[in-house]
Design a protein around this motif. Sequence first.
Motif, mmCIF file in Angstrom:
data_model
loop_
_atom_site.group_PDB
_atom_site.id
_atom_site.type_symbol
_atom_site.label_atom_id
_atom_site.label_comp_id
_atom_site.label_asym_id
_atom_site.label_seq_id
_atom_site.Cartn_x
_atom_site.Cartn_y
_atom_site.Cartn_z
ATOM 1 N N ALA A 140 0.805 -1.223 0.000
ATOM 2 C CA ALA A 140 0.000 0.000 0.000
ATOM 3 C C ALA A 140 0.836 1.270 0.000
ATOM 4 N N SER A 141 2.139 1.160 0.199
ATOM 5 C CA SER A 141 3.007 2.336 0.169
ATOM 6 C C SER A 141 3.446 2.582 -1.269
ATOM 7 N N CYS A 142 3.421 3.826 -1.701
ATOM 8 C CA CYS A 142 3.819 4.187 -3.063
ATOM 9 C C CYS A 142 5.243 3.701 -3.328
ATOM 10 N N PRO A 143 5.473 3.009 -4.437
ATOM 11 C CA PRO A 143 6.787 2.433 -4.701
ATOM 12 C C PRO A 143 7.830 3.418 -5.233
ATOM 13 N N ASN A 144 7.454 4.669 -5.433
ATOM 14 C CA ASN A 144 8.384 5.603 -6.064
ATOM 15 C C ASN A 144 8.950 6.657 -5.132
ATOM 16 N N HIS A 145 8.869 6.435 -3.838
ATOM 17 C CA HIS A 145 9.576 7.247 -2.847
ATOM 18 C C HIS A 145 9.545 6.527 -1.510
ATOM 19 N N ALA A 146 10.409 6.941 -0.627
ATOM 20 C CA ALA A 146 10.474 6.311 0.690
ATOM 21 C C ALA A 146 9.166 6.527 1.445
ATOM 22 N N PRO A 147 8.760 5.553 2.275
ATOM 23 C CA PRO A 147 7.526 5.720 3.054
ATOM 24 C C PRO A 147 7.577 6.980 3.915
ATOM 25 N N ASN A 148 6.502 7.763 3.857
ATOM 26 C CA ASN A 148 6.383 8.971 4.666
ATOM 27 C C ASN A 148 4.912 9.210 4.975
ATOM 28 N N ASN A 149 4.567 10.400 5.445
ATOM 29 C CA ASN A 149 3.190 10.657 5.890
ATOM 30 C C ASN A 149 2.173 10.697 4.752
ATOM 31 N N CYS A 150 2.594 10.821 3.493
ATOM 32 C CA CYS A 150 1.631 10.842 2.388
ATOM 33 C C CYS A 150 1.783 9.648 1.450
ATOM 34 N N SER A 151 2.608 8.675 1.784
ATOM 35 C CA SER A 151 2.903 7.594 0.840
ATOM 36 C C SER A 151 1.883 6.466 0.828
ATOM 37 N N THR A 152 1.004 6.381 1.818
ATOM 38 C CA THR A 152 -0.018 5.336 1.805
ATOM 39 C C THR A 152 -1.075 5.714 0.778
ATOM 40 N N MET A 153 -1.244 4.872 -0.215
ATOM 41 C CA MET A 153 -2.143 5.179 -1.324
ATOM 42 C C MET A 153 -3.603 4.914 -0.949
ATOM 43 N N THR A 154 -4.504 5.449 -1.762
ATOM 44 C CA THR A 154 -5.935 5.273 -1.545
ATOM 45 C C THR A 154 -6.558 4.615 -2.766
ATOM 46 N N ILE A 155 -7.639 3.900 -2.536
ATOM 47 C CA ILE A 155 -8.339 3.194 -3.611
ATOM 48 C C ILE A 155 -9.174 4.181 -4.412
ATOM 49 N N ASP A 156 -9.098 4.051 -5.749
ATOM 50 C CA ASP A 156 -9.916 4.825 -6.677
ATOM 51 C C ASP A 156 -10.437 3.855 -7.732
ATOM 52 N N GLY A 157 -11.553 3.203 -7.444
ATOM 53 C CA GLY A 157 -12.086 2.174 -8.334
ATOM 54 C C GLY A 157 -11.204 0.944 -8.284
ATOM 55 N N GLN A 158 -10.618 0.575 -9.423
ATOM 56 C CA GLN A 158 -9.711 -0.570 -9.491
ATOM 57 C C GLN A 158 -8.262 -0.114 -9.612
ATOM 58 N N ASN A 159 -8.033 1.125 -9.212
ATOM 59 C CA ASN A 159 -6.699 1.712 -9.180
ATOM 60 C C ASN A 159 -6.413 2.207 -7.774
ATOM 61 N N VAL A 160 -5.150 2.525 -7.513
ATOM 62 C CA VAL A 160 -4.770 3.196 -6.276
ATOM 63 C C VAL A 160 -3.970 4.437 -6.657
ATOM 64 N N VAL A 161 -4.084 5.478 -5.811
ATOM 65 C CA VAL A 161 -3.461 6.760 -6.105
ATOM 66 C C VAL A 161 -2.594 7.179 -4.926
ATOM 67 N N CYS A 162 -1.382 7.653 -5.234
ATOM 68 C CA CYS A 162 -0.476 8.193 -4.218
ATOM 69 C C CYS A 162 -0.804 9.670 -4.028
ATOM 70 N N SER A 163 -1.023 10.066 -2.786
ATOM 71 C CA SER A 163 -1.379 11.466 -2.541
ATOM 72 C C SER A 163 -0.167 12.386 -2.577
ATOM 73 N N CYS A 164 1.046 11.841 -2.596
ATOM 74 C CA CYS A 164 2.251 12.692 -2.664
ATOM 75 C C CYS A 164 2.400 13.321 -4.048
ATOM 76 N N GLU A 165 2.448 12.481 -5.098
ATOM 77 C CA GLU A 165 2.642 12.974 -6.459
ATOM 78 C C GLU A 165 1.423 12.800 -7.343
ATOM 79 N N GLY A 166 0.430 12.049 -6.867
ATOM 80 C CA GLY A 166 -0.736 11.777 -7.687
ATOM 81 C C GLY A 166 -0.540 10.615 -8.646
#
Length: 145
Positions: free
Chosen positions: A80-106
């Motif tokens: 669930a952590s975005c794979p394109n940066h180190a885990p931080n306070n915004c790296s946990t992604m959220t579900i958007d249909g059948q996709n997930v979105v990183c709130s850090c970079e979108g």
Amino acid sequence: MKVRLALILLVLSLSCDSGGTNRNPFLQEVSFRFDLNLNLPLYSNLNNIGNPVYVSNDAVGTRGAFVMKTGLDTFFAFEASCPNHAPNNCSTMTIDGQNVVCSCEGFTYNLFTGQQLDRPDDGARYYDLLFYRAVQSGNSVIISN
């Protein structure tokens, strides 16, 4: 004959790649095993194809996992952590249909394939979602690494 054998061994030893694996430098590979009971309301969405569930348990991966039924007997699980940066306070992604979105970079990732859908064309290295093993056993789905 010995010279040929020595030459062949020398060529083979020089042609082997001693470089490391092509793993994601941002995410640690933690060992875990977690059972999801499909009879519980929390995981009942996993009874239908294409309905992802976020497993936020501290014992699962780095920041939890997204699990989705992708076929009749097939389940996929991804970190669930975005794979394109180190885990931080915004790296946990959220579900958007059948996709997930990183709130850090979108960045957006597909849960059927794990691939990043909006990879920038800037020449930098980008990683897809970290895959976890997911196997159905009776009324449970076991996710592990």
